[in-house]
Design an enzyme around this catalytic site. Structure first.
Site, PDB file in Angstrom:
ATOM      1  CB  ALA A 130      21.292   0.276  38.146  1.00 56.77           C
ATOM      2  CG  ASP A 178      13.501  -5.092  42.412  1.00 61.51           C
ATOM      3  OD1 ASP A 178      13.536  -4.707  43.485  1.00 61.51           O
ATOM      4  OD2 ASP A 178      14.103  -4.725  41.687  1.00 61.51           O
TER       5      ASP A 178
END
Length: 442
Positions: free
Chosen positions: A128, A277
């Site tokens: 990522a 998150d």
């Protein structure tokens, strides 16, 4: 502080993206004005604005992609159409080379890779914008996941942070826009991203979550191995299982849905330490009922005053009256002078009637909160930032719970969970049918 000339090139590129995007947006906005009429026009314009924002952030790279994802957690600041677009931002980048992975691990842990690990897969299992993850095995045979920070990402975030705050200060020159505190909100966004570039913070979060949930059945967090961790390297237990969004479609999972909800209620109402998150990709199911939660780089410790505010707001929504909700807004939320409270109370009563008239099992928490914050935006009444992180976490948990058990009435579950907490804190329990039912069930 900006460093030249490298940052000047980046600044010019950012400015170019903004200008080109602004021109395209202007033309598209003109098309909406010419060809879209009636009540569809505001929604079309908001969707267009969100789409252009998403495209610009994708073009500007890792920091801005993460920024858009953090912005998507603020329904108090942005309309639902913009939020929906920002949630489509994909935080995926090509992996960086194994040579740089090895260099970071050996520099931080002080030993050659072969002395630290019995096995280490060169190909990452995930990559990522902030880090990538490799599967490995320690010398004692334990299988681990090794998360390595992307080279230069912290410096890039700090550079983009300076540029974004500079833009926010320019926006704050306008007296009307200054009311929304663009500098304060920008600092919140970029600090949340910056924290995710220090893997020692994530390691501490894992340790705290494991302690909080040590005695809770069916919920766990991966074990972290501190001797193999640094600010750029995080080594933890390798988790195998099925991600929640990959479970068999068409089946209901009521026990698992209840575990997800109660896990989030415990974080929000008991521990005051929240995974900020959370999404289906961060939840793995083992043996059909055990829930493993990971990717805890963004977590929030709630101070007691914030916890009280959140409990009170949830109480008002789940089982309170319109008067309770208006009193909550006056007591806890941020607002400008000149709020027309009598008019707001009338609108809140209409909102409450609409909300209570719906089938509670089919009501979406996200829809309710979006309507409530749309009302708040009209009257310039906003919750504090920390409250929003928890509210969004609850919205996410409700969405996951609905995916696993569509007919569940989360409001009854929330009210039942809250009653003992309210009584323990000597807080007011509303005199409503919902509250009485919750007392009977508690």
């Amino acid at each position: 502080m900006l460093r030249w000339p490298g940052n000047f090139v980046h600044f010019v590129f950012l400015l170019l993206v903004v200008i080109v995007g602004g021109v395209i947006y202007g033309l598209a906005r003109l098309g909406c004005a010419l060809f879209v009429w009636g009540p569809r026009r505001p929604r079309a314009v908001a969707t267009l604005r969100g789409y252009m924002l998403r495209q610009a952030m994708s073009a500007l790279g890792a920091t801005f992609i993460k920024l858009g994802q953090v912005m998507s957690t603020r329904p108090d600041l942005f309309p639902p159409e913009v939020i929906d677009q920002l949630r489509h931002l994909q935080d995926r980048l090509p992996p960086f080379s194994f040579r740089r992975v090895r260099r970071a691990i050996e520099a931080d842990l002080g030993k050659p890779l072969g002395e630290l690990f019995a096995e280490f897969d060169e190909k990452p299992v995930a990559a990522a914008s902030v880090a990538q993850v490799h599967r490995a095995r320690l010398k004692d045979g334990r299988e681990v996941a090794v998360k390595v920070l992307r080279p230069g990402v912290r410096r890039q975030v700090e550079r983009d942070q300076a540029i974004l705050i500079m833009f926010a200060r320019v926006i704050a020159v306008h007296p009307v826009w200054r009311r929304s505190d663009p500098v304060g909100h920008t600092r919140h966004f970029v600090e949340a991203i910056h924290d995710q570039t220090d893997l020692e913070i994530e390691a501490k979060n894992y340790t705290r979550f494991r302690a909080n949930f040590a005695g809770v059945p069916h919920v766990s967090f991966p074990e972290v191995y501190p001797d193999y961790c640094s600010s750029r390297v995080l080594t933890m237990e390798f988790v195998r299982g099925t991600k929640i969004d990959a479970l068999e479609k068409g089946r209901f999972y009521p026990a698992l849905a209840d575990t997800v909800r109660r896990m989030m209620f415990k974080m929000c109402f008991e521990d005051g330490f929240v995974h900020a998150d959370l999404h289906p990709g961060n939840l793995v199911v083992q043996d059909g009922e055990r829930l493993v939660i990971f990717d805890v780089g963004l977590a929030k410790l709630l101070h007691e005053d914030v916890l009280i505010q959140f409990i009170d707001m949830t109480k008002c929504i789940a089982m309170g009256t319109a008067e309770d909700l208006v009193n909550h807004l006056k007591r806890f939320h941020q607002y400008l002078d000149g709020v027309d409270w009598p008019k707001l109370r009338i609108e809140v009563e209409g909102f409450a009637k609409k909300f209570r008239a719906k089938d509670m099992a089919r009501l979406e928490y996200g829809e309710l909160i979006a309507d409530l914050f749309a009302l708040g935006r009209r009257y310039h009444v906003r919750p504090i930032t920390d409250m929003m992180l928890v509210i969004v976490a609850l919205i996410t948990a409700q969405g996951i719970g609905k995916m696993l058990e569509p007919e569940n009435n989360i409001w009854g579950t929330v009210a039942t969970f809250l009653i003992p907490i309210l009584m323990k804190r000597n807080e007011h329990v509303p005199d409503t049918a919902e509250a009485k039912a919750a007392v009977a069930s508690a």
